[in-house]
Design a protein around this motif. Structure first.
Motif, PDB file in Angstrom:
ATOM      1  N   ALA A  20      79.687  11.136  67.598  1.00  0.00           N
ATOM      2  CA  ALA A  20      78.449  10.401  67.837  1.00  0.00           C
ATOM      3  C   ALA A  20      77.843   9.925  66.528  1.00  0.00           C
ATOM      4  N   GLN A  21      77.876  10.819  65.494  1.00  0.00           N
ATOM      5  CA  GLN A  21      77.311  10.444  64.201  1.00  0.00           C
ATOM      6  C   GLN A  21      78.058   9.266  63.595  1.00  0.00           C
ATOM      7  N   LYS A  22      79.352   9.199  63.807  1.00  0.00           N
ATOM      8  CA  LYS A  22      80.148   8.124  63.239  1.00  0.00           C
ATOM      9  C   LYS A  22      80.056   6.852  64.070  1.00  0.00           C
ATOM     10  N   SER A  23      79.730   6.985  65.364  1.00  0.00           N
ATOM     11  CA  SER A  23      79.837   5.855  66.268  1.00  0.00           C
ATOM     12  C   SER A  23      78.509   5.170  66.539  1.00  0.00           C
ATOM     13  N   ILE A  24      77.399   5.918  66.456  1.00  0.00           N
ATOM     14  CA  ILE A  24      76.109   5.333  66.746  1.00  0.00           C
ATOM     15  C   ILE A  24      75.524   4.763  65.458  1.00  0.00           C
ATOM     16  N   GLY A  25      75.131   3.499  65.504  1.00  0.00           N
ATOM     17  CA  GLY A  25      74.597   2.847  64.313  1.00  0.00           C
ATOM     18  C   GLY A  25      75.686   2.162  63.510  1.00  0.00           C
ATOM     19  N   PHE A  26      75.290   1.597  62.374  1.00  0.00           N
ATOM     20  CA  PHE A  26      76.235   0.848  61.552  1.00  0.00           C
ATOM     21  C   PHE A  26      77.176   1.770  60.790  1.00  0.00           C
ATOM     22  N   VAL A  27      78.418   1.337  60.686  1.00  0.00           N
ATOM     23  CA  VAL A  27      79.434   2.072  59.947  1.00  0.00           C
ATOM     24  C   VAL A  27      80.245   1.085  59.109  1.00  0.00           C
ATOM     25  N   MET A  28      80.932   1.639  58.125  1.00  0.00           N
ATOM     26  CA  MET A  28      81.861   0.869  57.309  1.00  0.00           C
ATOM     27  C   MET A  28      83.227   1.539  57.419  1.00  0.00           C
ATOM     28  N   LYS A  29      84.264   0.770  57.531  1.00  0.00           N
ATOM     29  CA  LYS A  29      85.602   1.343  57.633  1.00  0.00           C
ATOM     30  C   LYS A  29      85.824   2.344  56.507  1.00  0.00           C
ATOM     31  N   SER A  30      86.370   3.490  56.852  1.00  0.00           N
ATOM     32  CA  SER A  30      86.376   4.665  55.978  1.00  0.00           C
ATOM     33  C   SER A  30      87.023   4.433  54.618  1.00  0.00           C
ATOM     34  N   HIS A  31      87.984   3.535  54.526  1.00  0.00           N
ATOM     35  CA  HIS A  31      88.664   3.342  53.247  1.00  0.00           C
ATOM     36  C   HIS A  31      87.891   2.438  52.297  1.00  0.00           C
ATOM     37  N   LYS A  32      86.771   1.895  52.765  1.00  0.00           N
ATOM     38  CA  LYS A  32      86.000   0.954  51.953  1.00  0.00           C
ATOM     39  C   LYS A  32      84.914   1.659  51.157  1.00  0.00           C
ATOM     40  N   ALA A  33      84.799   1.292  49.872  1.00  0.00           N
ATOM     41  CA  ALA A  33      83.676   1.768  49.064  1.00  0.00           C
ATOM     42  C   ALA A  33      82.514   0.790  49.147  1.00  0.00           C
ATOM     43  N   LYS A  34      82.843  -0.478  49.383  1.00  0.00           N
ATOM     44  CA  LYS A  34      81.816  -1.506  49.514  1.00  0.00           C
ATOM     45  C   LYS A  34      82.399  -2.707  50.242  1.00  0.00           C
ATOM     46  N   VAL A  35      81.522  -3.476  50.845  1.00  0.00           N
ATOM     47  CA  VAL A  35      81.900  -4.733  51.488  1.00  0.00           C
ATOM     48  C   VAL A  35      80.882  -5.783  51.084  1.00  0.00           C
ATOM     49  N   THR A  36      81.354  -6.925  50.614  1.00  0.00           N
ATOM     50  CA  THR A  36      80.482  -8.006  50.176  1.00  0.00           C
ATOM     51  C   THR A  36      80.593  -9.187  51.137  1.00  0.00           C
ATOM     52  N   VAL A  37      79.435  -9.714  51.536  1.00  0.00           N
ATOM     53  CA  VAL A  37      79.418 -10.866  52.443  1.00  0.00           C
ATOM     54  C   VAL A  37      78.517 -11.942  51.851  1.00  0.00           C
ATOM     55  N   PRO A  38      78.857 -13.204  52.053  1.00  0.00           N
ATOM     56  CA  PRO A  38      78.004 -14.288  51.563  1.00  0.00           C
ATOM     57  C   PRO A  38      76.772 -14.455  52.454  1.00  0.00           C
ATOM     58  N   PHE A  39      75.716 -14.987  51.884  1.00  0.00           N
ATOM     59  CA  PHE A  39      74.546 -15.321  52.701  1.00  0.00           C
ATOM     60  C   PHE A  39      74.020 -16.689  52.317  1.00  0.00           C
ATOM     61  N   THR A  40      73.186 -17.226  53.176  1.00  0.00           N
ATOM     62  CA  THR A  40      72.503 -18.484  52.913  1.00  0.00           C
ATOM     63  C   THR A  40      71.056 -18.175  52.562  1.00  0.00           C
ATOM     64  N   LEU A  41      70.554 -18.760  51.491  1.00  0.00           N
ATOM     65  CA  LEU A  41      69.171 -18.557  51.084  1.00  0.00           C
ATOM     66  C   LEU A  41      68.332 -19.715  51.620  1.00  0.00           C
ATOM     67  N   ILE A  42      67.440 -19.410  52.539  1.00  0.00           N
ATOM     68  CA  ILE A  42      66.605 -20.421  53.174  1.00  0.00           C
ATOM     69  C   ILE A  42      65.144 -20.026  52.990  1.00  0.00           C
ATOM     70  N   ASN A  43      64.436 -20.795  52.178  1.00  0.00           N
ATOM     71  CA  ASN A  43      63.021 -20.529  51.924  1.00  0.00           C
ATOM     72  C   ASN A  43      62.808 -19.087  51.461  1.00  0.00           C
ATOM     73  N   ASN A  44      63.660 -18.637  50.550  1.00  0.00           N
ATOM     74  CA  ASN A  44      63.635 -17.288  49.965  1.00  0.00           C
ATOM     75  C   ASN A  44      64.064 -16.192  50.937  1.00  0.00           C
ATOM     76  N   LEU A  45      64.617 -16.546  52.085  1.00  0.00           N
ATOM     77  CA  LEU A  45      65.058 -15.581  53.086  1.00  0.00           C
ATOM     78  C   LEU A  45      66.581 -15.473  53.087  1.00  0.00           C
ATOM     79  N   VAL A  46      67.072 -14.242  53.238  1.00  0.00           N
ATOM     80  CA  VAL A  46      68.511 -13.967  53.255  1.00  0.00           C
ATOM     81  C   VAL A  46      69.006 -14.070  54.696  1.00  0.00           C
ATOM     82  N   VAL A  47      69.898 -15.016  54.947  1.00  0.00           N
ATOM     83  CA  VAL A  47      70.352 -15.290  56.312  1.00  0.00           C
ATOM     84  C   VAL A  47      71.845 -15.006  56.431  1.00  0.00           C
TER      85      VAL A  47
END
Length: 408
Positions: A20-47
């Motif tokens: 339950a602790q691993k499945s409820i809420g956000f998780v990252m695949k266990s072999h990952k130390a970090k994941v980077t995703v691009p975002f769009t900056l719109i009127n100073n907001l991260v989208v």
């Protein structure tokens, strides 16, 4: 109960709890130390695009001030068949004291195949007072925050337009970052910082709010020493969950977070009651928004109660405000950009522009094909710049010329 059976039962319960602790809420695949995703900056907001229940992908604002994921348009919830368990009232900044929302439980939200959340609640607004599409001119239909900030250490790199989610156990602070305390209260992060106004100084508790476009917003009724500046401009400060936030904009001499210092800072000052109706008075003095955060590429660490900051390329950028007096909005059916507000005694008012005028072009730009944030950027970059604007009023095209003027 036999001892062996009891041990097996306890082991089974432990496995279920771990699952339950691993499945409820956000998780990252266990072999990952970090994941980077691009975002769009719109009127100073991260989208960032979010996929809901593997059925639909919508643009969401990454908001440190959001306690639960919010879907602003119920139509999409109905289309993908969300189950609504109950209806509640929620509060937020704006002229509405509270608004209705439906609660849908057990949903999956996916940022990338490596970062996703399961069994999550979504609040679906009964009526959209935020009006992101109208006010930003973008197809943004959601807000999320606490669920990811509570599971990961999150770096918002405004220079690279990237968000990095770190496994807290594997995180190492990058070289060059300064570290300050971050206090978490009721899912929201706060920092202590200093605001100076001429010869007056106050130490304030401010919420870190990446979901707000402004630099600083202050409830001056909660400050012992600071007062509204002599020169302010009456305006709309934006939209919150409760709708439009009326108030004034002014400038303060200096704002400091530790070793980081900013001069001539624009401060949003909401009308009395707009924030205090929805948020317990005394719990904070205001908020630090995207226009300030983007100057420091923050790394937000709920786990250890820290925020790590480093100067970004925006650090020395002046704090600019609109110099036209126009407030414009994107309206659908039919698609058009319309003047929805005009600042008194502004260049726009002086030349006779009116609320309800449909904007055709500004300095030759085809308005519909541009982001509203780009248009506003065009109207606050250079004082005395000549602006040629063509509008439609009562089925007649009209042309106006004015020059930008610094009003605050």
């Amino acid at each position: 109960m036999p001892k062996r059976l009891l041990i097996l039962l306890l082991f089974s319960i432990q496995l279920q709890l771990c699952w339950a602790q691993k499945s409820i809420g956000f998780v990252m695949k266990s072999h990952k130390a970090k994941v980077t995703v691009p975002f769009t900056l719109i009127n100073n907001l991260v989208v960032i695009p979010i996929t809901i229940n593997n059925k639909i992908t919508l643009k969401y604002i990454l908001d440190t001030g959001a306690s639960s994921p919010i879907l602003t348009e119920r139509l999409f919830g109905d289309i993908i068949g969300l189950n609504y368990d109950r209806e509640i009232l929620i509060s937020g900044p704006g002229i509405q004291d509270s608004i209705g929302a439906y609660v849908s439980n057990n949903n999956k939200l996916q940022i990338t195949p490596e970062v996703y959340g399961a069994f999550l609640p979504i609040l679906v607004l009964e009526q959209d007072y935020i009006e992101l599409k109208k006010n930003l001119g973008e197809d943004i239909f959601g807000i999320f925050g606490y669920e990811v900030f509570s599971r990961f250490i999150v770096k918002i790199d405004y220079d690279k337009l990237e968000v990095t989610f770190y496994d807290p156990k594997k995180f190492r602070k990058p070289v060059g970052y300064k570290t300050y305390d971050l206090h978490l209260e009721n899912t929201k992060p706060y920092i202590t910082s200093v605001v100076k106004q001429n010869d007056k100084t106050d130490t304030l508790k401010l919420m870190v709010d990446s979901g707000a476009s402004h630099a600083l917003l202050l409830d001056l009724n909660e400050s012992k020493y600071l007062a509204r500046p002599d020169s302010t401009l009456e305006t709309s400060l934006g939209h919150g969950l409760g709708g439009e936030i009326p108030g004034r904009i002014g400038r303060f001499k200096e704002y400091q977070i530790g070793n980081f210092s900013f001069d001539d800072v624009l401060v949003s000052i909401p009308d009395v009651g707009i924030y205090s109706n929805s948020i317990k008075r005394g719990s904070r003095h205001g908020t630090v928004g995207g226009a300030m955060l983007k100057r420091m590429n923050p790394i937000i660490d709920y786990y250890n109660g820290k925020i790590h900051l480093q100067r970004s390329s925006y650090y020395r950028e002046p704090f600019r405000w609109d110099m036209s007096g126009l407030r414009i909005s994107y309206l659908e059916n039919p698609s058009r950009i319309e003047i929805t507000g005009i600042t008194p005694n502004s260049p726009a008012e002086d030349i006779g522009l009116k609320v309800g005028d449909v904007v055709i072009n500004i300095n030759g730009m085809n308005i519909i094909s541009h982001k509203l944030s780009d248009i506003y950027g065009h109207l606050k970059r250079k004082e005395n710049r000549k602006i040629r604007i063509e509008v439609e009023r009562d089925y007649e095209r009209m042309r106006f010329i004015f020059r930008l003027r610094k009003m605050i």
